[in-house]
Design a protein around this motif. Sequence first.
Motif, PDB file in Angstrom:
ATOM      1  N   HIS A   1       0.823  -1.197   0.000  1.00 58.80           N
ATOM      2  CA  HIS A   1       0.000   0.000   0.000  1.00 58.80           C
ATOM      3  C   HIS A   1       0.864   1.257   0.000  1.00 58.80           C
ATOM      4  O   HIS A   1       1.913   1.276   0.622  1.00 58.80           O
ATOM      5  CB  HIS A   1      -0.915  -0.016   1.228  1.00 58.80           C
ATOM      6  CG  HIS A   1      -1.796   1.176   1.285  1.00 58.80           C
ATOM      7  ND1 HIS A   1      -1.501   2.253   2.081  1.00 58.80           N
ATOM      8  CD2 HIS A   1      -2.928   1.473   0.614  1.00 58.80           C
ATOM      9  CE1 HIS A   1      -2.445   3.170   1.900  1.00 58.80           C
ATOM     10  NE2 HIS A   1      -3.319   2.726   1.018  1.00 58.80           N
TER      11      HIS A   1
ATOM     12  N   ASN B   1       0.477   5.694   0.218  1.00 50.52           N
ATOM     13  CA  ASN B   1      -0.281   6.938   0.220  1.00 50.52           C
ATOM     14  C   ASN B   1       0.394   7.881  -0.765  1.00 50.52           C
ATOM     15  O   ASN B   1       1.581   8.153  -0.651  1.00 50.52           O
ATOM     16  CB  ASN B   1      -0.276   7.588   1.613  1.00 50.52           C
ATOM     17  CG  ASN B   1      -1.156   6.822   2.574  1.00 50.52           C
ATOM     18  OD1 ASN B   1      -2.247   6.377   2.214  1.00 50.52           O
ATOM     19  ND2 ASN B   1      -0.696   6.655   3.796  1.00 50.52           N
TER      20      ASN B   1
ATOM     21  N   GLU C   1      -9.064   5.484  -4.375  1.00 49.75           N
ATOM     22  CA  GLU C   1      -8.043   4.455  -4.456  1.00 49.75           C
ATOM     23  C   GLU C   1      -7.938   3.882  -5.856  1.00 49.75           C
ATOM     24  O   GLU C   1      -8.926   3.816  -6.581  1.00 49.75           O
ATOM     25  CB  GLU C   1      -8.382   3.321  -3.475  1.00 49.75           C
ATOM     26  CG  GLU C   1      -8.272   3.792  -2.046  1.00 49.75           C
ATOM     27  CD  GLU C   1      -8.708   2.741  -1.030  1.00 49.75           C
ATOM     28  OE1 GLU C   1      -9.514   1.871  -1.408  1.00 49.75           O
ATOM     29  OE2 GLU C   1      -8.248   2.821   0.112  1.00 49.75           O
TER      30      GLU C   1
ATOM     31  N   ASP D   1      -1.385  -0.859  -4.117  1.00 44.60           N
ATOM     32  CA  ASP D   1      -2.684  -0.209  -3.960  1.00 44.60           C
ATOM     33  C   ASP D   1      -2.396   1.210  -3.508  1.00 44.60           C
ATOM     34  O   ASP D   1      -1.757   1.414  -2.476  1.00 44.60           O
ATOM     35  CB  ASP D   1      -3.513  -0.902  -2.862  1.00 44.60           C
ATOM     36  CG  ASP D   1      -3.952  -2.287  -3.293  1.00 44.60           C
ATOM     37  OD1 ASP D   1      -4.094  -2.507  -4.509  1.00 44.60           O
ATOM     38  OD2 ASP D   1      -4.144  -3.140  -2.410  1.00 44.60           O
TER      39      ASP D   1
ATOM     40  N   THR E   1      -3.638   5.000  -2.266  1.00 45.55           N
ATOM     41  CA  THR E   1      -4.674   5.878  -1.754  1.00 45.55           C
ATOM     42  C   THR E   1      -4.238   7.297  -2.084  1.00 45.55           C
ATOM     43  O   THR E   1      -3.127   7.702  -1.739  1.00 45.55           O
ATOM     44  CB  THR E   1      -4.828   5.732  -0.228  1.00 45.55           C
ATOM     45  OG1 THR E   1      -5.219   4.381   0.049  1.00 45.55           O
ATOM     46  CG2 THR E   1      -5.888   6.671   0.304  1.00 45.55           C
TER      47      THR E   1
END
Lengths: 420, 88
Positions: free
Chosen positions: A5, A7, A77, A84, A86
């Motif tokens: 993940h 950001n 997202e 992944d 965000t």
Amino acid sequence: MSEQHQNLAIIGHVDHGKSTLVGRLLYETGSVPEHVIEQHREEAEEKGKGGFEFAYVMDNLAEERERGVTIDIAHQEFSTDAYDFTIVDCPGHRDFVKNMITGASQADNAVLVVAADDGVAPQTQEHVFLARTLGIDELIIGINKMDIVDYKEDTYNEVVEEVTQLLKQVQFNTEDASFIPISAFEGDNIAEASDNTGWYDGEILLEALNDLPEPEPPTDAPLRLPIQDVYTISGIGTVPVGRIETGVMNIGDNVSFQPSDVGGEVKTIEMHHEEVPKAEPGDNVGFNVRGIGKDDIRRGDVCGPADDPPSVAETFQAQVVVMQHPSVITAGYTPVFHAHTSQVACTIESIDKKMDPASGEVAEENPDFIQSGDAAVVTIRPQKPLSIEPSSEIPELGSFAIRDMGQTIAAGKVLEVNEK
Amino acid sequence: MGKVAAKIKVMPNSPEIDLDALQERLESSLPEGAKINGVEREEVAFGLVALYPTVIVPDGSGGTETVEENFTGVEGVESVGVENVGRI
């Protein structure tokens, strides 16, 4: 779907196409809900503009989100093979800078959007500095609106040069920056290499995002837990509450609160109202420490291991960028510094260096003053004890916003702490 | 000018507080031009429950300042902090 993940902050000047790029990324990666696409396709066809859903998606996404009962801001997202993502679409106005510095979600990497027809604009500079202050590792720079400048290579190169200068000014390693000519509106070099920019043979945007390095969770750093509030709970005793920024807290750990300079053994930790044996970065916890009374600790204290306690600054040296100030800043100026949960008046004791915007080199040693738009290295003396860390060691506790007259006038990162 | 959604963490000053009433007081303290778009709750520890109102404000001068000040003045509030912000 991928497992890692990230950001991702989208930064840049207000009219340079950030929102359009967010929409384009969501659209190209199939992240816009099917019913939204379907709805816009129908509307587009009704209006005789079939096949042009993208513009409709753009116009309506914001409305859609605002209409929703709850808006999860962290919910734009999309995924590439590796990550992944965000997306945080950063506010344009500088008065939100404090929120981005003291807030919860730190961006790992960022895409800077610069319009090819406008070049570096005031917020471009602020956001680049913010990216550096927030500890962004890699910056992908999308030179946007290439369609408006007829995909000219010369124009692209000029803007790349302008941005490179800016990066040097705030001492952002230009090797950690990559440039891509894009049109968020037309879709050039986002998901597919564009025929319109035959002169460009580098990565397209989604490739560059996919190739970003993996973010490292801050669990290796020592425990740092800025205290938000302190309660007295009947049957338990004193309960400090806060969010763990770095490291891990275990029951039985011997901890120290700075600058209050008290400590003890962690007896219990609760999260989501349940007792837990340990807590990690990002966790909101309440805990209880043997022997600590309500008046022993306060908001703004930082909790850390007793054998590696949070630093308390007698003075600290920092790099700052002045975003807005009606006149000039000189030595002796004492505004309020906002760092983690702490707000402390601090005096700018000396202005050590001013950076030259054109070269990124030191323009002046010990200048008499700095003003809006300047980047400088300054020495700061807190007027009350303040726990803060060098950004190079613990970036989560190494940045601050400077406020005065109801405005955020500057932001900075700590270079060195001279401990008490 | 666009709009910004700010997720704000509001801590009550005791575990005994009536959260519904607190939520209403927050709602009525909002400055002009701001609105609450949903409030989440998170159990923190030892009976303390944090409220997370998402507040929509213009992407302009002042940011979330007035909202934070007004929330801080609401009866039963211990502290107010902006968790994250993003354009919508």
